[in-house]
Design a protein around this motif. Structure first.
Motif, mmCIF file in Angstrom:
data_model
loop_
_atom_site.group_PDB
_atom_site.id
_atom_site.type_symbol
_atom_site.label_atom_id
_atom_site.label_comp_id
_atom_site.label_asym_id
_atom_site.label_seq_id
_atom_site.Cartn_x
_atom_site.Cartn_y
_atom_site.Cartn_z
ATOM 1 N N PHE A 91 0.843 -1.181 0.000
ATOM 2 C CA PHE A 91 0.000 0.000 0.000
ATOM 3 C C PHE A 91 0.884 1.239 0.000
ATOM 4 N N SER A 95 -5.555 2.075 3.691
ATOM 5 C CA SER A 95 -5.307 0.904 4.529
ATOM 6 C C SER A 95 -6.150 -0.254 4.030
ATOM 7 N N PRO A 109 0.237 1.864 4.809
ATOM 8 C CA PRO A 109 1.265 2.229 3.836
ATOM 9 C C PRO A 109 2.665 1.802 4.281
ATOM 10 N N GLY A 125 -8.979 -3.345 0.320
ATOM 11 C CA GLY A 125 -8.817 -2.039 0.941
ATOM 12 C C GLY A 125 -10.027 -1.710 1.788
ATOM 13 N N TYR A 129 -7.590 3.528 -1.910
ATOM 14 C CA TYR A 129 -6.186 3.212 -1.666
ATOM 15 C C TYR A 129 -5.380 3.284 -2.954
ATOM 16 N N GLU A 131 -1.873 1.247 -4.521
ATOM 17 C CA GLU A 131 -1.070 0.049 -4.281
ATOM 18 C C GLU A 131 -0.160 -0.211 -5.466
#
Length: 313
Positions: A91, A95, A109, A125, A129, A131
């Protein structure tokens, strides 16, 4: 015509999809690429996502920005596609959660998860988010890191090493469109060597902190079920009641954690404009409550106001 020896890159996005079909488009594109089921609690009409993909013969890099989603890979997916990849995902913002077997954690993260496509897993997620994810073949992972079975389900906590790994992959994403397959393979091997330097195969008993983190993943997934509680968690985590309660000893306890998570989700739903047409009772049930009076009292005690008072005006 493009040189076939160069890595293919492309972008997928919901921006050009007609209103109301954004999530359907995203769900189908991910399922086709990864052999998974995907779901979201966000209204389909409001869903938004996009990703950059660099596909080579030896690896796939995905840089994704997405609204909240959950992804599940089950035994029938594995039988159907026989995907032999290992994924390393991190990430960059937002979160989420990750679980494979009896390993996993709530992800923030900088945390890096290692997923083996040969086994069922769940990732997702909790909110919008960003990623970055690298998928490589099991044979390549085995050569440069180690046996996938040993590493599957591991989480590498956030730290300087994960920042270095993220920077490496983001730089690779910016350059890969000009790389040949051979050049990209050298770069990917460098990324795997980097992972090997800060990954250990030694593993003792699961710590209370790790158990709590994994339990929080189960809590987030089970909030809709009114029967979900400590006993169900003990069964799915395969731990004793004593160990589970010890992992939450520093807070208000397991039961209070589940209750507060339900209330937090209810408030998020009630305050979101997209949920304005849902009744308070419907949202209450979606969050695992069955007694309106208890729900109202608990909500007022936690937030200092009645459930209807947080609704958008």
């Amino acid at each position: 015509m493009a040189d076939p020896s160069f890595v293919k890159t492309f972008v997928q996005s919901t921006e050009e999809v007609e209103t109301g079909r954004a999530f359907e488009y995203w769900r189908d594109s991910i399922s086709a690429l990864s052999g998974v089921d995907i779901h979201t609690t966000k209204p389909a009409s409001a869903f938004s996502a996009g990703r950059f993909i660099a596909r080579a013969s030896h690896s796939v890099l995905l840089h994704t920005r997405s609204d909240q989603v959950g992804v599940t890979r089950l035994a029938h997916h594995i039988r159907r596609d026989e995907d032999d990849s290992v994924s390393l995902a991190m990430f960059l913002s937002g979160s989420g959660y990750f679980e494979q077997g009896n390993r996993g954690a709530r992800m923030v993260p900088g945390d890096i998860s290692l997923v083996d496509a040969h086994r069922p897993y769940q990732v997702g997620g909790y909110e919008a988010y960003e990623e970055v994810r690298l998928r490589v073949s099991r044979s390549l992972f085995r050569t440069h890191v180690g046996e996938p079975d040993v590493y599957a389900g591991r989480v590498i906590p956030s730290g300087p090493h994960s920042a270095l790994f993220a920077g490496y992959l983001q730089t690779y994403a910016g350059l890969v469109g000009r790389m040949s397959e051979a050049e990209a393979k050298v770069a990917i091997e460098g990324a795997l060597h980097l992972v090997r330097t800060f990954t250990t195969t030694s593993e003792g008993p699961v710590s209370s902190e790790a158990l709590r983190s994994l339990a929080l993943v189960h809590i987030e997934r089970g909030l809709h079920d009114p029967h979900f509680g400590p006993e169900a968690m003990c069964r799915s985590l395969q731990v004793s009641r004593t160990r589970l309660y010890a992992a939450f000893a520093e807070g208000d306890g397991v039961v209070a954690t589940i209750r507060d998570a339900r209330l937090d989700r209810a408030r998020a739903y009630l305050s979101h404009p997209a949920q304005a047409r849902e009744s308070v009772a419907t949202i209450m049930i979606r969050c695992g409550f069955t007694d309106p009076s208890l729900f109202s009292r608990s909500f007022r005690r936690r937030f200092g106001m009645a459930p209807r008072d947080v609704r958008p005006r």
